[in-house]
Motif scaffolding. Structure first.
Motif, PDB file in Angstrom:
ATOM      1  N   TYR A  40      26.978  -1.675  -3.890  1.00  0.00           N
ATOM      2  CA  TYR A  40      26.645  -0.880  -2.698  1.00  0.00           C
ATOM      3  C   TYR A  40      27.883  -0.182  -2.165  1.00  0.00           C
ATOM      4  CZ  TYR A  40      25.616   0.084   2.213  1.00  0.00           C
ATOM      5  OH  TYR A  40      25.487   0.681   3.437  1.00  0.00           O
ATOM      6  N   ILE A  45      26.673   3.656  -1.528  1.00  0.00           N
ATOM      7  CA  ILE A  45      26.919   4.125  -0.163  1.00  0.00           C
ATOM      8  C   ILE A  45      27.211   5.619  -0.135  1.00  0.00           C
ATOM      9  CG2 ILE A  45      29.366   3.476  -0.313  1.00  0.00           C
ATOM     10  CD1 ILE A  45      27.258   3.441   2.890  1.00  0.00           C
ATOM     11  N   ASN A 173      22.584  -1.084   6.019  1.00  0.00           N
ATOM     12  CA  ASN A 173      23.629  -1.513   6.958  1.00  0.00           C
ATOM     13  C   ASN A 173      23.405  -2.957   7.378  1.00  0.00           C
ATOM     14  OD1 ASN A 173      23.778   1.731   8.594  1.00  0.00           O
ATOM     15  ND2 ASN A 173      25.020   0.903   6.946  1.00  0.00           N
ATOM     16  N   GLU A 176      24.120  -5.305   4.418  1.00  0.00           N
ATOM     17  CA  GLU A 176      25.546  -5.371   4.159  1.00  0.00           C
ATOM     18  C   GLU A 176      26.238  -6.236   5.201  1.00  0.00           C
ATOM     19  OE1 GLU A 176      27.407  -4.397   1.791  1.00  0.00           O
ATOM     20  OE2 GLU A 176      29.414  -4.521   2.658  1.00  0.00           O
TER      21      GLU A 176
ATOM     22  N   GLN B 155      19.307  -4.899  16.893  1.00  0.00           N
ATOM     23  CA  GLN B 155      19.852  -3.827  16.042  1.00  0.00           C
ATOM     24  C   GLN B 155      18.951  -3.625  14.828  1.00  0.00           C
ATOM     25  OE1 GLN B 155      24.188  -3.679  15.460  1.00  0.00           O
ATOM     26  NE2 GLN B 155      24.286  -5.545  16.679  1.00  0.00           N
ATOM     27  N   PHE B 156      19.180  -2.512  14.168  1.00  0.00           N
ATOM     28  CA  PHE B 156      18.484  -2.163  12.935  1.00  0.00           C
ATOM     29  C   PHE B 156      16.979  -2.030  13.155  1.00  0.00           C
ATOM     30  CE2 PHE B 156      22.336  -2.505  10.713  1.00  0.00           C
ATOM     31  CZ  PHE B 156      22.973  -3.646  11.150  1.00  0.00           C
ATOM     32  N   GLU B 179      19.524   4.332  17.279  1.00  0.00           N
ATOM     33  CA  GLU B 179      19.778   3.204  16.389  1.00  0.00           C
ATOM     34  C   GLU B 179      20.961   2.441  16.995  1.00  0.00           C
ATOM     35  OE1 GLU B 179      18.208   2.420  13.561  1.00  0.00           O
ATOM     36  OE2 GLU B 179      16.976   4.193  13.211  1.00  0.00           O
ATOM     37  N   GLN B 181      22.771  -0.028  16.102  1.00  0.00           N
ATOM     38  CA  GLN B 181      23.920  -0.410  15.281  1.00  0.00           C
ATOM     39  C   GLN B 181      24.899   0.760  15.136  1.00  0.00           C
ATOM     40  OE1 GLN B 181      20.846  -0.196  14.140  1.00  0.00           O
ATOM     41  NE2 GLN B 181      20.791   1.197  12.382  1.00  0.00           N
ATOM     42  N   ASP B 182      24.447   1.967  15.479  1.00  0.00           N
ATOM     43  CA  ASP B 182      25.326   3.132  15.435  1.00  0.00           C
ATOM     44  C   ASP B 182      26.025   3.379  16.764  1.00  0.00           C
ATOM     45  OD1 ASP B 182      22.962   4.993  13.389  1.00  0.00           O
ATOM     46  OD2 ASP B 182      24.455   3.481  12.858  1.00  0.00           O
ATOM     47  N   LYS B 212      31.227  -9.974  13.134  1.00  0.00           N
ATOM     48  CA  LYS B 212      31.283  -9.686  11.694  1.00  0.00           C
ATOM     49  C   LYS B 212      32.593  -8.967  11.392  1.00  0.00           C
ATOM     50  CE  LYS B 212      27.157 -11.081  10.454  1.00  0.00           C
ATOM     51  NZ  LYS B 212      26.906 -12.110   9.435  1.00  0.00           N
ATOM     52  N   LYS B 214      34.172  -8.625   8.696  1.00  0.00           N
ATOM     53  CA  LYS B 214      34.146  -7.866   7.443  1.00  0.00           C
ATOM     54  C   LYS B 214      33.543  -6.482   7.634  1.00  0.00           C
ATOM     55  CE  LYS B 214      35.531 -11.082   4.470  1.00  0.00           C
ATOM     56  NZ  LYS B 214      36.672 -10.934   3.558  1.00  0.00           N
ATOM     57  N   CYS B 215      32.843  -6.287   8.715  1.00  0.00           N
ATOM     58  CA  CYS B 215      32.214  -4.995   8.961  1.00  0.00           C
ATOM     59  C   CYS B 215      33.125  -4.044   9.729  1.00  0.00           C
ATOM     60  CB  CYS B 215      30.909  -5.175   9.740  1.00  0.00           C
ATOM     61  SG  CYS B 215      29.505  -5.599   8.696  1.00  0.00           S
ATOM     62  N   LYS B 261      31.663   2.158   7.675  1.00  0.00           N
ATOM     63  CA  LYS B 261      30.507   2.951   7.266  1.00  0.00           C
ATOM     64  C   LYS B 261      29.470   2.122   6.523  1.00  0.00           C
ATOM     65  CE  LYS B 261      32.903   4.382   3.065  1.00  0.00           C
ATOM     66  NZ  LYS B 261      33.366   5.503   2.246  1.00  0.00           N
ATOM     67  N   TYR B 262      29.844   0.953   6.061  1.00  0.00           N
ATOM     68  CA  TYR B 262      28.877   0.145   5.326  1.00  0.00           C
ATOM     69  C   TYR B 262      27.917  -0.568   6.268  1.00  0.00           C
ATOM     70  CZ  TYR B 262      32.661   0.878   2.033  1.00  0.00           C
ATOM     71  OH  TYR B 262      33.642   1.441   1.283  1.00  0.00           O
ATOM     72  N   CYS B 263      28.346  -0.830   7.473  1.00  0.00           N
ATOM     73  CA  CYS B 263      27.539  -1.594   8.418  1.00  0.00           C
ATOM     74  C   CYS B 263      26.984  -0.742   9.548  1.00  0.00           C
ATOM     75  CB  CYS B 263      28.357  -2.737   9.017  1.00  0.00           C
ATOM     76  SG  CYS B 263      28.938  -3.927   7.793  1.00  0.00           S
ATOM     77  N   GLY B 264      27.293   0.526   9.573  1.00  0.00           N
ATOM     78  CA  GLY B 264      26.773   1.367  10.637  1.00  0.00           C
ATOM     79  C   GLY B 264      27.383   2.751  10.574  1.00  0.00           C
ATOM     80  N   ARG B 265      26.984   3.602  11.535  1.00  0.00           N
ATOM     81  CA  ARG B 265      27.497   4.971  11.580  1.00  0.00           C
ATOM     82  C   ARG B 265      28.132   5.280  12.923  1.00  0.00           C
ATOM     83  NH1 ARG B 265      23.957   9.741   9.891  1.00  0.00           N
ATOM     84  NH2 ARG B 265      25.874  10.558   9.019  1.00  0.00           N
TER      85      ARG B 265
END
Lengths: 181, 413
Positions: A40, A45, A173, A176, B155-156, B179, B181-182, B212, B214-215, B261-265
């Motif tokens: 991903y 992505i 998202n 992940e 979220q999401f 959204e 999470q953004d 998180k 890692k995010c 960018k992997y977990c949100g915008r």
């Protein structure tokens, strides 16, 4: 004799119900989150971001119209993210043949759907994946129309596809976020 | 301007770069009216009527975003002048920020811009599950925002808000889909720590309160005391290495975070962290000390020395004489000339009198004839008898200047 027949066969039916898989996922990467995470982040992505940008180029205002508001929304259910992604990706393959959607848009959407299904190793009902993805994977990025030509008139299918893409991105998202520990 | 019937007329503006009105097409707008009449630039002929509220429908501008709604004025009398009153905005855009995924604030304006009673409703999946905000932010009795605690945040999932503004008996609505999470803004990183590594390398580490880690992606900003601009570097992990640092310099580091960018915008960066510094303390103190000397001590000392010198100059003549020696005055040497000889330079200088007189223009000198008597011893004169011996006879009147004692000198010139 008939009583004996029914006595012997009757318990089989409940046994079949118990043994039959309930909501069994047709994805083979359930427990391989590390591999999914790598694919991903390194590959999928980028295609998703490109698809989101193409989706943003399509007029969003028309989809706020009441006529286009009644669109099916896909939810990324808790603890069922892979199944939700599978459902979204398979649904997105429906738009591959919709002529009212610009070619670049639907090809990219199909590319991302196939990529999602490939990463998660999922299948779709009606063999939709086998019918669409070989086309998309072989031909890759087709010569598509220019940005201006690709903007077609707003219609219900465009709005549905945009909603589907938004849900897919959000679900990725979320997934992940869960697996990145 | 469009006329509708005989009793009233409405208007709409041509599209411009800054439309006064914006909103959805064919929206029912709240309109109030006042009427008066003018003749040219004279005072109004009729007094203003009272405000009257009513609903009208018309096209207003080209924008289709429901960001701002303004009151429009529709004049009811045919001959009344057209006046536009861009009334204060009734609605503004709803903006939500999710702070470190712990709580969320949604705001829609401030006391200065809002003039109505607001109510916020939200839902996630089903429109029928609308819930009103439980904690409003108030600014002098005007609701300007809503607070959501962690239990109310999901979220999401598509997050829908509906903002209702009521004013003068009518209600306006604005809805928005988001959204969440953004819209996450993480807290600033904490516990910044610097480690000295080998080969003059520094390693900066930090921690985060975001659930998180890692995010997150991070950005490190640093500068030394010798640099003018900050250097900003993007970092994916939670470790930053700075190679080849100068031990004589003094470094300052800041860190901030953002959901990757992997977990949100999201585009919302956190605030900069509390800074951490590294470098020799003496250098930093020495720099400050040297700066203090340069800017304060030296100017003051210089002023004091100058002041002392001025005082010495004024008060002590001996110092003054040394610094400003007197110009020699030779007038004393000439006292005898002016006092004794009354300015007679020749007399003072001892010039002989005849020399003095020789300078007079009417000077005449008697020539003194000098003749030589022959010696008594007879010897032939040197010249022959044929030639008469020249005799030196005094002439009566020599040519002027001919026998002047200064002739030779003139002739020799």
């Amino acid at each position: 004799m008939f009583h004996a027949f029914f006595r012997s066969t009757l318990p089989v039916l409940p046994l079949l119900l118990v043994l039959s898989p309930v909501n069994s996922s047709s994805c083979a990467m359930e427990n391989k989150t590390t591999e999914i995470h790598v694919k991903y982040e390194n590959i999928l992505i980028h295609d998703i971001n490109e698809l989101v940008n193409i989706s943003a180029q399509n007029r969003d205002r028309c989809c706020r119209n009441k006529n286009h508001k009644n669109i099916k929304v896909f939810f990324c259910n808790d603890t069922q993210e892979i199944e939700s992604l599978q459902s979204m990706a398979c649904n997105m393959l429906r738009f591959f043949h919709k002529q009212r959607i610009s070619k670049a848009f639907r090809w990219k959407a199909a590319f991302v759907s196939c990529g999602t299904l490939q990463v998660l190793k999922c299948k779709c009902e009606g063999h939709r994946k086998e019918k669409v993805c070989p086309h998309v994977n072989v031909f890759g990025k087709e010569d598509t129309e220019t940005g201006e030509q690709s903007r077609k008139k707003c219609n219900q299918e465009v709005c549905e596809l945009k909603e589907n893409i938004s849900s897919l991105r959000s679900c990725w998202n979320k997934f992940e976020k869960i697996i990145s520990r | 301007m469009h006329r509708k019937g005989d009793s009233s007329f409405s208007f709409h503006l041509a599209p411009s770069s800054q439309p006064l009105f914006s909103g959805k097409k064919s929206t029912s707008w709240l309109a109030v009216s006042k009427t008066t009449a003018f003749c040219g630039n004279t005072a109004p002929l009729y007094p203003w009527t009272s405000w009257a509220a009513g609903k009208v429908s018309f096209m207003c501008g080209n924008s289709q975003s429901a960001a701002r709604l303004l009151h429009c004025v529709t004049l009811q009398l045919r001959k009344a002048w057209l006046w536009l009153f861009p009334a204060p905005a009734v609605l503004a855009e709803v903006k939500c920020v999710l702070f470190n995924e712990e709580y969320m604030n949604c705001t829609w304006g401030s006391r200065e811009t809002l003039k109505a009673n607001y109510s916020l409703y939200y839902w996630y999946r089903n429109t029928s599950n609308k819930v009103e905000c439980k904690h409003y932010w108030q600014d002098q009795d005007i609701r300007v925002g809503c607070y959501f605690n962690q239990n109310e945040i999901i979220q999401f999932q598509p997050f829908h808000v509906l903002l209702k503004a009521s004013m003068g008996g009518s209600t306006l609505e604005i809805s928005k889909r988001m959204e969440l999470q953004d819209l996450v803004k993480p807290d600033a990183p904490v516990n910044l720590t610097i480690h000295n590594m080998s080969n003059n390398q520094l390693q900066l580490t930090w921690a985060t309160t975001y659930p998180k880690a890692k995010c997150l992606e991070h950005a490190v900003k640093y500068k030394s005391n010798k640099d003018t601009d900050w250097m900003e570097i993007s970092v994916n992990g939670d470790v930053f290495s700075l190679p080849s640092v100068d031990y004589k310099k003094f470094y300052t580091f800041y860190v901030r975070s953002k959901v990757n960018k992997y977990c949100g915008r999201t585009q919302l960066w956190s605030e900069w962290s509390v800074p951490v510094v590294w470098g020799s303390n003496s250098t930093s103190k020495g720099t400050v000390h040297w700066l203090w000397i340069h800017t304060v001590l030296i100017p003051i000392a210089s002023c004091l020395i100058l002041l002392v010198l001025v005082i010495l100059l004024v008060r002590m003549e001996r110092v003054w004489v040394i610094l400003m020696p007197r110009i020699p005055n030779p007038s004393k040497n000439f006292d005898e000339l002016f006092i004794t000889h009354n300015g007679n330079f020749q007399e003072w200088a001892g010039v002989p009198k005849d020399v003095v007189e020789s300078f007079k223009p009417n000077y005449s000198e008697n020539i003194c004839y000098v003749s030589e008597l022959p010696p008594k011893d007879s010897y032939e004169p040197l010249w022959e008898s044929s030639n008469p011996p020249p005799s030196v006879m005094p002439s009566a009147s020599p040519a002027p200047g001919e026998h002047s004692p200064y002739k030779n000198s003139y002739g020799r010139v």
